[in-house]
Scaffold this motif. Sequence first.
Motif, short mmCIF file in Angstrom:
data_model
loop_
_atom_site.label_atom_id
_atom_site.label_comp_id
_atom_site.label_asym_id
_atom_site.label_seq_id
_atom_site.Cartn_x
_atom_site.Cartn_y
_atom_site.Cartn_z
N ILE A 191 0.49 -1.08 -0.20
CA ILE A 191 0.13 -0.34 -0.17
C ILE A 191 0.75 1.27 -0.14
O ILE A 191 1.54 1.57 0.61
CB ILE A 191 -0.86 -0.21 1.17
CG1 ILE A 191 -1.84 -1.35 0.94
CG2 ILE A 191 -1.70 1.21 0.86
CD1 ILE A 191 -2.63 -1.19 2.50
N LYS A 192 0.71 2.32 -0.94
CA LYS A 192 1.98 2.90 -1.16
C LYS A 192 1.01 5.03 -0.33
O LYS A 192 0.00 4.93 -0.46
CB LYS A 192 1.68 3.82 -2.30
CG LYS A 192 1.84 2.14 -3.71
CD LYS A 192 2.29 2.89 -5.11
CE LYS A 192 3.54 1.96 -6.17
NZ LYS A 192 3.35 2.26 -6.75
N GLY A 193 2.49 5.32 0.21
CA GLY A 193 1.66 6.54 0.58
C GLY A 193 2.40 7.33 0.25
O GLY A 193 4.05 7.42 -0.21
N SER A 203 -5.86 -2.41 -5.96
CA SER A 203 -7.36 -1.80 -6.52
C SER A 203 -7.59 -0.02 -6.99
O SER A 203 -8.16 0.08 -7.56
CB SER A 203 -8.00 -2.42 -5.62
OG SER A 203 -8.46 -1.78 -4.56
N SER A 204 -6.93 0.55 -6.48
CA SER A 204 -6.77 2.04 -6.79
C SER A 204 -6.12 2.23 -8.73
O SER A 204 -5.85 1.32 -8.74
CB SER A 204 -6.25 2.80 -5.81
OG SER A 204 -6.19 4.10 -6.01
N ARG A 205 -7.20 2.69 -9.08
CA ARG A 205 -7.14 3.55 -9.87
C ARG A 205 -5.92 4.11 -10.17
O ARG A 205 -5.06 4.65 -11.38
CB ARG A 205 -8.43 4.31 -11.00
CG ARG A 205 -8.71 5.90 -10.66
CD ARG A 205 -9.97 6.15 -10.72
NE ARG A 205 -10.95 5.72 -10.58
CZ ARG A 205 -11.78 5.96 -11.05
NH1 ARG A 205 -11.98 6.90 -11.37
NH2 ARG A 205 -13.30 5.45 -10.67
N TYR A 206 -5.36 5.04 -9.79
CA TYR A 206 -4.05 5.77 -9.35
C TYR A 206 -2.81 4.82 -8.82
O TYR A 206 -1.89 5.30 -8.57
CB TYR A 206 -4.61 6.91 -8.16
CG TYR A 206 -5.37 8.04 -9.01
CD1 TYR A 206 -5.57 8.45 -10.28
CD2 TYR A 206 -6.46 7.86 -7.72
CE1 TYR A 206 -6.62 9.57 -9.97
CE2 TYR A 206 -8.42 8.66 -8.37
CZ TYR A 206 -7.56 9.19 -9.67
OH TYR A 206 -8.87 9.87 -9.83
N TYR A 207 -2.94 4.04 -8.66
CA TYR A 207 -2.35 2.94 -7.33
C TYR A 207 -0.34 3.27 -9.31
O TYR A 207 -0.12 3.37 -8.42
CB TYR A 207 -2.44 1.72 -7.78
CG TYR A 207 -1.64 1.12 -7.12
CD1 TYR A 207 -1.85 0.82 -5.71
CD2 TYR A 207 -0.36 -0.06 -7.42
CE1 TYR A 207 -0.04 0.46 -5.04
CE2 TYR A 207 0.19 -0.53 -6.85
CZ TYR A 207 0.91 -0.88 -5.40
OH TYR A 207 1.57 -1.45 -4.10
N SER A 208 -0.66 2.54 -9.70
CA SER A 208 0.34 2.63 -11.37
C SER A 208 0.96 4.14 -11.46
O SER A 208 1.85 4.14 -11.69
CB SER A 208 0.10 1.82 -11.93
OG SER A 208 -1.45 2.61 -13.29
N ARG A 209 0.29 4.79 -11.40
CA ARG A 209 0.36 6.85 -11.51
C ARG A 209 1.28 7.16 -10.93
O ARG A 209 1.57 8.01 -10.53
CB ARG A 209 -0.84 7.50 -11.58
CG ARG A 209 -1.32 6.86 -12.94
CD ARG A 209 -2.77 7.76 -13.48
NE ARG A 209 -3.77 7.39 -14.19
CZ ARG A 209 -5.00 7.91 -14.71
NH1 ARG A 209 -5.28 8.98 -13.78
NH2 ARG A 209 -5.81 6.90 -15.15
N THR A 210 1.33 6.17 -9.07
CA THR A 210 1.93 6.99 -8.10
C THR A 210 3.34 6.93 -8.20
O THR A 210 3.38 5.68 -7.19
CB THR A 210 1.74 6.66 -6.71
OG1 THR A 210 -0.69 6.85 -6.50
CG2 THR A 210 1.61 7.58 -5.55
N LYS A 211 4.11 7.89 -8.07
CA LYS A 211 5.03 7.10 -8.45
C LYS A 211 6.57 7.90 -7.08
O LYS A 211 7.29 7.40 -5.99
CB LYS A 211 5.92 8.55 -9.29
CG LYS A 211 5.90 7.76 -10.78
CD LYS A 211 5.66 6.26 -10.38
CE LYS A 211 5.39 5.76 -12.25
NZ LYS A 211 5.09 3.85 -12.40
N ASN A 212 5.37 8.72 -6.01
CA ASN A 212 6.03 9.88 -4.99
C ASN A 212 5.78 9.13 -4.01
O ASN A 212 4.85 9.63 -3.18
CB ASN A 212 5.72 11.79 -5.03
CG ASN A 212 4.47 11.57 -5.25
OD1 ASN A 212 3.47 9.97 -5.38
ND2 ASN A 212 4.17 12.80 -4.73
N VAL A 213 6.24 8.31 -3.56
CA VAL A 213 5.55 6.72 -2.53
C VAL A 213 7.46 7.71 -1.39
O VAL A 213 7.88 7.54 -1.30
CB VAL A 213 5.99 5.73 -2.70
CG1 VAL A 213 5.88 4.62 -1.17
CG2 VAL A 213 4.93 5.47 -4.05
#
Length: 233
Positions: A191-193, A203-213
């Motif tokens: 789970i990315k923060g 399962s979030s639609r923005y999961y693959s787009r989130t880079k600033n973890v």
Amino acid sequence: MIFLLIIGLLCFCFAIGYAANFFLFKHQNQRIFSKGLFYPFLIIGLVFSIMSLPFVAVDAPKAQTDSTSEQLLKDQKQLASENSRLKEDKEALTSSLEDATKEKEKLSKKLENITSEKETVKQQEKTIQELEEKIDKLTSSNETLKKENKKKNNETQSSTVQRSAPKDEGTNTGGHESQKETKKESAACNIKGSVNGIYHTPSSRYYSRTKNVTELFCSVEEAERAGYRAPKQ
């Protein structure tokens, strides 16, 4: 009276004609001028003409009045026809106005129906959005529970293996199991923060787009305890 005027004019003309004929042709015919013929016709013509003049003068305005009356009657008839035509035009315009009013009422009702349907659609869209948010939350919670159950099962299996294995092999096996467990935990903690304070599950639609973890969490509860929130739909 016109008849008397005509007789008077004829008598007067006869007397004048008789006198003119006598004076023009007296050298040729050598006739005697007849006063008994000239003066009676002259007097009768003058008397009849003078007597009929007042009546003719009265009849002339009457004739003019009659012609004026006829013209007025014609004008009155024309005005009556114009009035009837204007009444017909007024009735036609009134009926057209009534039809336009009815059409306006129909359009107003249609507009009200469209407005109510639009509001209903907005409410349905809002309800659908709320349901989608609930579904996302339930999906993320379900995945978290699955991961936790899987983690617990793995821990239970590893503890059972450690108990059943010998001591000398237990150390090596324990080392391998702890490494496997660490790998599983690291694999489960996906789970990315993000920097924005929002956590994203796989399962979030923005999961693959989130880079600033900034952090990784193993469960939604852990991310929420750390101050992160779920993404808005």
